[in-house]
Design an enzyme around this catalytic site. Structure first.
Site, short mmCIF file in Angstrom:
data_model
loop_
_atom_site.label_atom_id
_atom_site.label_comp_id
_atom_site.label_asym_id
_atom_site.label_seq_id
_atom_site.Cartn_x
_atom_site.Cartn_y
_atom_site.Cartn_z
N CYS B 149 0.82 -1.21 0.00
CA CYS B 149 0.00 0.00 0.00
C CYS B 149 0.86 1.27 0.00
O CYS B 149 0.64 2.15 -0.82
CB CYS B 149 -0.95 -0.01 1.18
SG CYS B 149 -2.22 -1.27 1.01
N HIS B 150 1.82 1.35 0.94
CA HIS B 150 2.64 2.56 1.00
C HIS B 150 4.11 2.25 1.17
O HIS B 150 4.90 3.12 1.52
CB HIS B 150 2.16 3.48 2.13
CG HIS B 150 0.69 3.75 2.06
ND1 HIS B 150 -0.22 3.06 2.84
CD2 HIS B 150 -0.03 4.59 1.26
CE1 HIS B 150 -1.45 3.48 2.53
NE2 HIS B 150 -1.35 4.40 1.59
#
Lengths: 255, 185, 419
Positions: B149-150
């Site tokens: 995701c990040h």
């Protein structure tokens, strides 16, 4: 003529006459056994009877009748230990999944699972029983007028077909069943199970124990409900008397 | 009748008043107590029910997990990563200098048996499920897990090493009920 | 700021709020200072009891709705989960289930109080009609609520009653299909009943608010039926009637608790503990007890459409009461003929209720028809006739306080009364 008192008397008699039972007048038959230990305001279950009853369910009834609203972990309510329950649950297989391969798989039941049904679905149940569906027993005591008395009477109510009675194929005669013919043959008899607490397993004893067990499955909250009820009503009576006192004090000087 | 001693009447009425107040106060007190107990019973229905609590613990059999393999199980609605660590992975985890870690923790403090790492598979940044459990998954720069995701990287002890996540992967309460079986929760 | 001080009668926080939104003045006016006739008997307790029961039903209902699933495959099981696994879930369910019955008992007594003491007469006609609206909303709510557990009676009761609408010519079948959302009572029906069952009680709250506004316009009626003439006739609502209402509440709770804890299924039907089976009809389909009189009227008529119309008419006729009974005297205490017919009517309602539970055969049909005939005669024939021909009593008290005083000193003489 129609004074207040006579009207109230008439109304009380009318209300008392209301009969909730679903039996029609011609078939009325007295049910047997009315003094269960769990009856009454102070009623409690007899745990040893419940455990014997569970044994009867397990060995006699469970082959056809499910108990799907009860979880294995609920059996602490009849006095079994967590370990006993774990091993009982482990005797049964449940379907789980899908797993990572996308397949359904079988595993041992856990205490958190519900009682495993003897048949996979209702249609299979009917097929195995000449089209008659053996109903789930979890709520049977609440689902029949007469409750525990009815169940007990039924289990003791099997007789030979009387003279002149038109018996249908594959049915058995029972005095208490609506219509008098039931698709289930008498399921219990003397010594069909062996109790491990030494109690003599007569037909009547077995009927009593399994009925008690089913009364518990239908109302596991019974003991808590009645004990809380006694406390609540006692408290409310006390409070209401005090409220009456307050009301009288406040109203004393009106007029 | 009018000639009642007004003083007596005053004393009498104040005594009466006290008795009356006592009754009022006690009654009100009882009523409020009763109401409170009732209200609590009703609010308690919103707490976790027996069937939810029954699933609050999960037992996992570790024996089918081979060395180097990972297993994911669900516990209280969340994924749990169980990794049967290789010697290399264990050494990497314990040899790390913790002073430079984003969230300082020794590997020792995060395992009961160094062969087995049990962590909650939820990224401590914003809650995605990191990759690294399945064969072929990216394990990130530290050979543990990688959150797509990040871009958070976790090491073989589940500690955050690079990326926006502030904390190490949570270690759930668990214990070994036998050599091969753990109970989580 | 100067403005505040000019308007403020109360100090502090309450004063600040009250100036801007006069809730405290409002509560004071309606619940504290409110001049109430001093001769009210215990039949006047039932209004506040109804309000409290409504609150109990909404609170328990919302908590139940958090755990219930409105889907035909899951509904029955979700209720069993509430009974067995939710903390105090059995208590929640039994309170809600028996609370519905208590609500109807209370409201029926409340209505009969109105019928006896002429509370529907001028100037309280709208107060009464709002009450009938509340009754209709309650009946709709209860009907839908009973379907939700999805037992045999839930399903078949819903089937029978929704099927009634097919009696209407031309549009009947379309109406029924529309109500069902399908070709039989099924998931769409259950879903919408759940939503409406949750919604309607809040409509009831709104109508109750209007009911209370209408009440405070002219104040409460009283057992003599004679209007309040002076301050001597009234006492402030607080503390006299607040305290009396609390006591009444205590008695109500004892009865309620007796039911919930020791006979939770007495008023219900065992068949509803059997999961709904569209292929098997129970031997006797019976609605809950509070619908039995209307059910009896429905079945008393051989024609389907007429039966439906008459059943609705049995409730709707109540709207017209203020115009059916125009007798000058309100209270049946001073109307000896009306009083006899009233008690006959009360007994008739019980008979209707009893016969509604019986199979629709044999002598029960005859009894239902006679009882139905009397029900409507009472409203449509007897009341108007009595309005015209019943003599106004000599014993009518001149005021409430004189009635109270004379009652105190002498129960028999009527000398203190003035025509």
């Amino acid at each position: 003529m129609l004074n207040k008192l006579s009207i109230k008397i008439i109304m009380i008699f009318l209300l008392l006459g209301i009969d909730n039972s679903s039996q029609s007048a011609s078939e009325k038959i007295e049910l047997i056994e009315q003094n269960w230990p769990f009856n009454g305001v102070f009623g409690r279950f007899d745990k040893s009877s419940l455990q014997r009853g569970y044994l009867v369910y397990k060995e006699v009834c469970a082959s056809c009748h499910g108990l799907k609203h009860v979880s294995y972990r609920d059996l602490t309510g009849i006095g079994l230990t967590k370990d006993e329950i774990k091993s009982i649950a482990g005797e049964y297989i449940v379907m789980d999944g899908p797993n990572d391969e996308g397949e359904m798989f079988e595993r041992e039941a856990k205490p958190s699972d519900k009682f495993v049904n003897p048949y996979e679905n209702d249609n299979q149940a009917r097929l195995a029983n000449n089209g008659a569906y053996p109903p789930d027993l979890s709520l049977m005591v609440k689902a029949r007028a007469g409750g525990a008395d009815y169940l007990f009477s039924l289990l003791n109510g099997y007789k030979d077909f009387p003279e002149g009675f038109e018996a249908s194929d594959g049915m058995y005669y029972n005095e208490y069943y609506p219509g008098k013919q039931i698709a289930m043959p008498s399921p219990i008899m003397d010594d069909i199970v062996e109790y491990n607490d030494g109690t003599d397993a007569t037909h009547v004893q077995i009927a009593r124990d399994v009925t008690s067990f089913l009364a518990w499955t239908a109302e596991p909250e019974l003991e808590e409900r009645k004990s809380l009820g006694v406390k609540t009503i006692f408290f409310l009576i006390l409070l209401t008397i005090m409220l009456l006192g307050v009301q009288r004090k406040v109203w004393k000087d009106v007029n | 009748m009018d000639k009642i001693d007004s003083k007596d009447k005053k004393i009498e009425s104040s005594v009466d008043e006290d008795k009356r107040d006592f009754l009022f106060v006690t009654t009100a007190g009882l009523a409020i107590a009763g109401g409170g107990v009732t209200l609590w019973s009703l609010i308690d229905t919103m707490n976790p029910s027996k069937d939810v609590l029954a699933l609050a613990s999960t037992e996992v059999d570790l024996s089918p997990i081979e060395e180097g393999q990972s297993l994911t199980v669900m516990w209280r609605g969340k994924p749990i990563f169980i990794r049967h660590r290789t010697k290399e992975e264990i050494d990497d985890a314990s040899d790390t200098d913790i002073t430079n870690l984003i969230h300082k923790a020794t590997d020792e403090s995060r395992v009961k048996n160094p062969k087995w790492l049990v962590v909650v598979g939820v990224c401590t940044h914003l809650g995605c499920v990191p990759l690294g459990q399945k064969i072929g998954d990216s394990k990130g720069d530290f050979n543990g897990w990688f959150c797509p995701c990040h871009g958070s990287h976790y090491d073989t002890s589940g500690r955050i090493r690079k990326g926006p996540a502030p904390l190490n992967l949570e270690v759930p309460p668990y214990e070994f009920v036998s050599d091969d079986i753990i109970r989580i929760g | 700021m100067k403005k505040n001080n000019e308007n403020q009668e109360q100090k502090g926080v309450t004063g600040w709020i009250d100036t801007r939104l006069p809730i405290f003045t409002f509560m004071n006016h309606n619940l504290r200072d409110y001049p109430t006739p001093k001769n009210l008997n215990y039949f006047w307790n039932f209004g506040s009891l109804a309000g409290i029961t409504l609150v109990i039903m909404i609170v328990t209902g919302i908590l139940l709705a958090m755990q219930y699933t409105a889907n035909t495959d899951l509904a029955f099981e979700s209720v069993e989960r509430i009974m067995r696994d939710v903390n105090n879930g059995w208590l929640l369910r039994y309170i809600h289930m028996n609370g519905a019955s208590m609500f109807f008992i209370i409201v029926f007594i409340h209505i009969f109080r109105g019928l006896y003491y002429g509370s529907y007469k001028y100037p309280r006609e709208i107060l009464w009609m709002l009450g009938v609206v509340i009754l209709l909303l309650m009946m709709a709510t209860a009907f839908m609520g009973y379907v939700l557990p999805w037992g045999q009676m839930s399903f078949w009761g819903a089937t029978v009653i929704t099927n009634l609408f097919s009696a209407f010519p031309i549009v009947g079948d379309y109406i029924v299909t529309f109500l069902w959302g399908g070709f039989s009572v099924d998931n769409p029906t259950l879903s919408r009943f759940f939503v409406l069952h949750y919604l309607l009680p809040f409509a009831i709250v709104g109508v109750v608010a209007l009911h209370l506004v209408a009440l405070q316009q002219f104040g409460s009626n009283n057992p003599t039926g004679v209007d309040v003439k002076s301050e001597n006739d009234t006492i402030p609502f607080h503390p006299y009637y607040t305290v009396k209402d609390y006591f009444g509440l205590g008695v109500f709770l004892i009865v309620f608790a007796g039911l919930v804890f020791f006979a939770p299924n007495f008023l219900g039907h065992p068949d509803n503990y059997i999961p709904a089976n569209p292929l098997q009809t129970p031997a006797h389909i019976v609605p809950e007890w509070y619908f039995l009189p209307f059910y009896a009227i429905l079945r008393a008529v051989p024609d389907k459409l007429m039966g439906v119309l008459l059943m609705f008419a049995a409730v709707l006729v109540l709207f017209f009461l203020p115009w059916l009974d125009r007798h000058k005297v309100r209270s049946a205490n001073f109307r000896p003929f009306y009083k006899q017919f009233f008690w006959l009517f009360a007994i008739d309602c019980i008979i209707l209720g009893w016969v509604g539970a019986m199979p629709a055969e044999g002598i029960y049909v005859l009894i239902a028809r006679i009882a139905t005939a009397y029900y409507f005669s009472f409203f449509l024939i007897i009341m108007p006739l009595l309005s015209k021909f019943e003599k106004v009593s000599d014993h009518l008290p001149s005021s409430i306080s004189s009635a109270v005083l004379s009652k105190k000193f002498d129960n028999n003489t009527t000398e203190s009364y003035v025509k």
